[in-house]
Design a protein around this motif. Structure first.
Motif, mmCIF file in Angstrom:
data_model
loop_
_atom_site.group_PDB
_atom_site.id
_atom_site.type_symbol
_atom_site.label_atom_id
_atom_site.label_comp_id
_atom_site.label_asym_id
_atom_site.label_seq_id
_atom_site.Cartn_x
_atom_site.Cartn_y
_atom_site.Cartn_z
ATOM 1 N N GLY C 82 0.822 -1.205 0.000
ATOM 2 C CA GLY C 82 0.000 0.000 0.000
ATOM 3 C C GLY C 82 0.860 1.260 0.000
ATOM 4 O O GLY C 82 0.548 2.238 -0.664
ATOM 5 N N VAL C 84 4.000 1.677 -1.158
ATOM 6 C CA VAL C 84 4.676 1.954 -2.422
ATOM 7 C C VAL C 84 3.675 2.494 -3.442
ATOM 8 O O VAL C 84 3.990 3.406 -4.210
ATOM 9 C CB VAL C 84 5.357 0.681 -2.947
ATOM 10 C CG1 VAL C 84 5.950 0.935 -4.313
ATOM 11 C CG2 VAL C 84 6.438 0.236 -1.996
ATOM 12 N N LEU C 85 2.471 1.922 -3.420
ATOM 13 C CA LEU C 85 1.496 2.315 -4.429
ATOM 14 C C LEU C 85 0.694 3.550 -4.023
ATOM 15 O O LEU C 85 -0.081 4.069 -4.807
ATOM 16 C CB LEU C 85 0.523 1.160 -4.693
ATOM 17 C CG LEU C 85 1.175 -0.085 -5.259
ATOM 18 C CD1 LEU C 85 0.147 -1.186 -5.388
ATOM 19 C CD2 LEU C 85 1.813 0.192 -6.589
ATOM 20 N N TYR C 86 0.895 4.006 -2.792
ATOM 21 C CA TYR C 86 0.089 5.104 -2.258
ATOM 22 C C TYR C 86 0.189 6.325 -3.161
ATOM 23 O O TYR C 86 1.279 6.773 -3.505
ATOM 24 C CB TYR C 86 0.578 5.436 -0.846
ATOM 25 C CG TYR C 86 -0.171 6.559 -0.193
ATOM 26 C CD1 TYR C 86 -1.425 6.324 0.354
ATOM 27 C CD2 TYR C 86 0.367 7.815 -0.134
ATOM 28 C CE1 TYR C 86 -2.114 7.350 0.955
ATOM 29 C CE2 TYR C 86 -0.317 8.847 0.464
ATOM 30 C CZ TYR C 86 -1.564 8.608 1.001
ATOM 31 O OH TYR C 86 -2.243 9.615 1.593
ATOM 32 N N ILE C 224 -3.843 -6.669 -0.751
ATOM 33 C CA ILE C 224 -2.758 -6.461 -1.713
ATOM 34 C C ILE C 224 -3.319 -6.432 -3.131
ATOM 35 O O ILE C 224 -3.013 -5.532 -3.929
ATOM 36 C CB ILE C 224 -1.704 -7.585 -1.585
ATOM 37 C CG1 ILE C 224 -0.958 -7.471 -0.264
ATOM 38 C CG2 ILE C 224 -0.712 -7.523 -2.738
ATOM 39 C CD1 ILE C 224 0.066 -8.542 -0.035
ATOM 40 N N LEU C 225 -4.170 -7.431 -3.454
ATOM 41 C CA LEU C 225 -4.762 -7.486 -4.797
ATOM 42 C C LEU C 225 -5.542 -6.213 -5.085
ATOM 43 O O LEU C 225 -5.436 -5.632 -6.168
ATOM 44 C CB LEU C 225 -5.683 -8.702 -4.906
ATOM 45 C CG LEU C 225 -4.980 -10.043 -4.976
ATOM 46 C CD1 LEU C 225 -5.993 -11.159 -4.862
ATOM 47 C CD2 LEU C 225 -4.209 -10.165 -6.277
ATOM 48 N N MET C 228 -3.338 -3.338 -5.874
ATOM 49 C CA MET C 228 -2.763 -3.409 -7.217
ATOM 50 C C MET C 228 -3.799 -3.060 -8.272
ATOM 51 O O MET C 228 -3.518 -2.375 -9.252
ATOM 52 C CB MET C 228 -2.229 -4.820 -7.499
ATOM 53 C CG MET C 228 -1.282 -5.345 -6.496
ATOM 54 S SD MET C 228 0.450 -5.190 -6.935
ATOM 55 C CE MET C 228 0.507 -5.607 -8.628
ATOM 56 N N MET C 229 -5.027 -3.559 -8.049
ATOM 57 C CA MET C 229 -6.085 -3.347 -9.037
ATOM 58 C C MET C 229 -6.466 -1.881 -9.150
ATOM 59 O O MET C 229 -6.800 -1.388 -10.221
ATOM 60 C CB MET C 229 -7.336 -4.129 -8.629
ATOM 61 C CG MET C 229 -7.226 -5.601 -8.797
ATOM 62 S SD MET C 229 -7.211 -6.022 -10.517
ATOM 63 C CE MET C 229 -8.141 -7.516 -10.514
ATOM 64 N N GLU C 230 -6.439 -1.182 -8.005
ATOM 65 C CA GLU C 230 -6.972 0.169 -7.993
ATOM 66 C C GLU C 230 -6.013 1.202 -8.564
ATOM 67 O O GLU C 230 -6.412 2.317 -8.843
ATOM 68 C CB GLU C 230 -7.341 0.568 -6.559
ATOM 69 C CG GLU C 230 -8.426 -0.287 -5.938
ATOM 70 C CD GLU C 230 -9.812 0.114 -6.406
ATOM 71 O OE1 GLU C 230 -10.106 1.315 -6.402
ATOM 72 O OE2 GLU C 230 -10.590 -0.769 -6.788
ATOM 73 N N VAL C 231 -4.734 0.829 -8.705
ATOM 74 C CA VAL C 231 -3.774 1.797 -9.218
ATOM 75 C C VAL C 231 -4.043 2.059 -10.690
ATOM 76 O O VAL C 231 -4.254 1.132 -11.469
ATOM 77 C CB VAL C 231 -2.343 1.265 -9.029
ATOM 78 C CG1 VAL C 231 -1.365 2.153 -9.738
ATOM 79 C CG2 VAL C 231 -2.017 1.176 -7.576
ATOM 80 N N GLN C 233 -3.049 3.125 -14.514
ATOM 81 C CA GLN C 233 -1.864 2.736 -15.280
ATOM 82 C C GLN C 233 -0.931 3.917 -15.498
ATOM 83 O O GLN C 233 -1.381 4.998 -15.720
ATOM 84 C CB GLN C 233 -2.303 2.197 -16.628
ATOM 85 C CG GLN C 233 -3.348 1.134 -16.421
ATOM 86 C CD GLN C 233 -3.700 0.410 -17.675
ATOM 87 O OE1 GLN C 233 -3.061 0.569 -18.698
ATOM 88 N NE2 GLN C 233 -4.716 -0.411 -17.602
#
Lengths: 82, 493, 233
Positions: C82, C84-86, C224-225, C228-231, C233
């Motif tokens: 979360g 890293v992708l935040y 986690i999934l 990843m899905m919500e980020v 592109q």
């Protein structure tokens, strides 16, 4: 005897898939390769009488982590550049 | 006298770590207070533990299974001293935190913060090799995550540092795990004391390979020379309090784990010590000479921290009591003084908005208190008299004198490395006090909550320089513990 | 090129060294139950813990503290993903756009989803009796949620509920440990009766811990999934 041969074939296949997934430029294929490795490892664990680990490997190695990789590829790029 | 079981020092932070996210849904400001409460608990528990362990090692059996069948916590003077260091540094960093965390991230940040403390505490207290691995994992993964959370202006930089650290860190744990598996294969046990007694009769090749794997794995955490590529980026990319945690807690715990494996499990294996000596000297020189070339304040401190870790490795690989006491003293001094330096540097950078060393001209006039504190930390790392670093270097050199001609060489090398250290720190200190500032305006000093931890650390730096006897009271039994090995401590259990 | 070949040579040397040491020196296939700690686990495990599945007995009872640590590792790792992708370019309120899944996938997932949840729950509830346990069951549960994500483009989990669930089950594990300490003086002591091995309600605290782990692992992997899905592109 048959089991030994089967295990040897599985190990051989595992090595082929492992090398393939390192070498291929198409990351999606590479992910499928790692999934195959996980699946074979999971079978081998079962043959070696470790069903607990086999289940974990199948569910996580072949299931969830493949999905995570595929999602990551979908969000980024499919082909590896030099 | 209240006795707090050492396992609670892990149990309570884990419980609170799980609790924080759900309480934060209802009460948004709670994470900071809950985390503070947890750290306070650990601080009290580790103080009591240190007092108890000076008389006899405190042993706590987990799940009621006697070693070697179950997991055991062994808190000797050494372990409890480090636990105290970890919890007090975490407490002081907690005071320093507020303006450095990005809005909206507090909940997870504080959660990771106390889990990091729990992991490091577990690393220094556990008496089981696989348990050590588990705690190493908690510590390193919490550090990756903290690093990722802490990005401010340089988002990209922090994420890149995180990914780098994450890849190297995963390699480190893979090596460590293989090493443990090999040891288990050779001896059939995981308890440290039991391992220590079984290793002499186990297959030598396997044991040596396991040792090599474990040194590689833990060397990454301990910033050993060829394995420290992650360090400068991580220190620079992290927000300032997290850099403090890296320098004073994460790396110290990793280093201590390495030392414990080499000394306690392998009984100070000479092969390992020779390698550690060579790598230690390399780390020392590579770190110090890279620090000399930096123009970025935090990068310079990061490389200086690598150099200091090299000094510690050298001190420990000399393997005599004096050098060990000196090494432990240097470890304490480095944790405290480098923590102080990173905090002061953080305040400078927060006020100035740049990490460039050349921007520090005349800071002595613009931020006098912070500058004074920075100078104290720098003097201590350099090893000037009346500061902690002086005592540590003197004792290490005295220890190296006991090691014959080879020791002479080591002493000379340590002194010349100190000279390099002197040059680059004096350069910064000179800029701060002697140069005229380009812009004469006074900058706002950090608020008292941030000044308080720095003042406490500076006081400790002085105390370590003026009254070292107080610290030797703990450090000498600690060094003896390392030399004696674990076997005698638990009665060979 | 030179760099690559040096690396390859180093790896080859390392491989040969490791391979031959292991082939020669690792007592592979020998009976080693007399040398280490394993004989105790094998011969006394069922009596000591009441769990028919020895792996579970070791993982949750003898070395339960390691498992508490591993659960924390996963928890921290999920948070790290979360982290890293935040804020990585996710515009507020914008839903991910994807092509709708086909009818077969949608119908299949509607039928399979509850079954997969049930199967996951079965694995961790029976952790002390049959192979598998909290981690495996949790992974299966996460796969079920993955199915939901694949079949329904509008599907997303309720973060607050997931966080609360994770918290509660995580605290349960830690509380079981602390209760052991309060009641008997040992952290994570098995303070419940062992019962008779082979029954569902046996093995003391193991079922409680494994149910907690199963739910927690399922929630974390799903988290986690979801991250990843919500980020975008």
């Amino acid at each position: 005897m048959i089991l030994t041969i089967a295990v040897a074939i599985l190990i051989l296949m595992m090595m082929v898939f492992a090398v393939y997934s390192v070498e291929t430029k198409d990351l999606l294929y590479a992910v499928v390769g790692t999934m195959a490795v996980s699946l074979i490892v999971s079978i081998l664990f079962y043959v070696l009488q470790a069903p607990d680990v086999a289940m974990a490997e199948a569910a996580i190695g072949a299931g969830i982590s493949t999905a995570v990789f595929v999602i990551a590829i979908k969000k980024t790029e499919r082909y590896e550049h030099d | 006298m209240v006795n707090i079981d050492p396992t609670l020092m892990i149990g309570i932070p884990l419980f609170m770590g799980f609790l924080i996210p759900s309480v934060a849904i209802v009460w948004k400001n709670s994470p900071r207070y809950l985390a503070g409460f947890t750290i306070l608990f650990n601080l009290i528990a580790s103080t009591l533990l240190l007092i108890r362990s000076l008389n006899a090692p405190v042993i706590s059996v987990l799940g009621g299974w006697q070693p070697p069948y179950g997991i055991v916590f062994v808190a000797g003077p050494l372990g409890s001293m480090l636990a105290l260091l970890i919890s007090s540094m975490t407490m002081l960093t907690w005071f320093y935190l507020p303006p450095h965390i990005k809005e909206g991230n507090e909940t997870k940040f504080y959660m990771l913060f106390i889990l990091l403390m729990a992991g490091a505490t577990g690393m220094v207290l556990t008496g089981d090799l696989f348990n050590l691995f588990v705690f190493t994992e908690i510590t390193s993964i919490a550090s990756f995550s903290l690093l990722a959370y802490s990005r401010g202006k340089d988002e990209k930089e922090a994420v890149e540092a995180t990914i780098k650290y994450m890849i190297i860190g995963s390699l480190s744990s893979a090596f460590f795990l293989i090493g443990i598996a090999l040891l288990y294969g050779a001896t059939g046990t995981l308890n440290m004391a039991d391992l220590a007694s079984k290793i002499p009769s186990a297959n030598h090749n396997l044991v040596m390979m396991a040792l090599a794997m474990i040194i590689t794995g833990l060397g990454i955490e301990a910033e050993m020379f060829p394995l420290n590529g992650w360090t400068p980026d991580a220190y620079t990319g992290a927000t300032h309090p997290v850099s403090v945690m890296f320098a004073s807690v994460v790396v110290k715990a990793g280093f201590f784990a390495l030392i414990r494996v080499v000394f306690l499990i392998f009984g100070a294996a000479t092969e390992a010590l020779q390698i550690l000596m060579i790598f230690g000297l390399l780390t020392l020189f590579v770190g110090e000479s890279s620090a000399l070339r930096q123009t970025d304040l935090k990068r310079m401190l990061a490389y200086s921290s690598i150099g200091q870790m090299g000094l510690l490795l050298v001190a420990f690989s000399l393997n005599n009591q004096t050098a060990l006491v000196g090494g432990l003293y240097a470890m304490l001094n480095h944790a405290i003084a480098k923590g102080l330096l990173f905090m002061a540097a953080g305040s400078f950078i927060f006020a100035l908005g740049t990490r460039d060393i050349s921007a520090l001209n005349g800071m002595g006039k613009r931020m006098p208190v912070t500058s004074a504190l920075f100078t104290i930390g720098a003097f201590s790392i350099m090893g000037l008299p009346f500061f902690g670093g002086f005592i540590s270097k003197i004792v290490i050199i005295a220890g190296s004198m006991q090691a014959g001609t080879e020791g002479m060489l080591v002493a000379i090398l340590i002194l010349s490395a100190s000279l390099i250290e002197l040059v680059y720190f004096l350069r910064v200190v000179h800029r701060i006090w002697m140069r005229e500032p380009e812009d004469d305006s006074r900058l706002k000093e950090a608020p008292f909550t941030q000044m308080f931890p720095m003042i406490v650390l500076a006081a400790f730096v002085f105390l370590m320089g003026i009254y070292p006897q107080a610290f030797f009271k703990v450090l000498i039994p600690a060094a003896q513990e390392l030399l004696r090995g674990l076997g005698t401590m638990i009665g060979g259990a | 090129m030179i760099k690559k070949s040096i690396a390859l040579i180093l790896i080859a040397i390392l491989f040969v060294a490791i391979f031959f040491t292991l082939a020669n020196d690792l007592p592979f296939g020998d009976n080693r139950t007399t040398t280490g700690v394993s004989d105790k686990y094998i011969y006394h495990g069922v009596n000591d813990t009441g769990a028919s599945n020895l792996v579970t007995a070791i993982v949750v009872n003898y070395r339960g503290f390691d498992t508490l640590g591993e659960v924390t590792v996963l928890f921290v790792a999920a948070t790290g993903v979360g982290a890293v992708l935040y804020n990585m370019g996710r515009p507020a309120g914008k839903k991910r756009k994807k092509t709708e899944a086909s009818l077969i996938v949608r119908t299949g997932s509607r039928i399979l989803f509850p079954m997969m949840l049930l199967f996951g729950a079965y694995i961790f509830v029976h952790g002390h009796l049959t192979p598998g346990g909290g981690f495996q069951g949790g992974a299966v549960i996460a796969t079920a949620f993955l199915f939901k994500y694949v079949s329904d483009t509008r599907y997303h989990i309720d973060h607050n509920k997931f966080t609360a669930t994770e918290s509660v089950v995580g605290m349960t594990f830690a509380l079981v440990g602390i209760m052991g300490l309060l009641l008997t003086g040992y952290f994570l002591f098995n303070f419940l009766p062992n019962g008779s091995p082979g029954e569902l309600l046996s093995a003391g605290i193991i079922p409680i811990i494994y149910v907690a782990i199963g739910i927690k692992v399922g929630a974390e992997l799903t988290g986690i999934l979801d991250n990843m899905m919500e980020v975008e592109q």
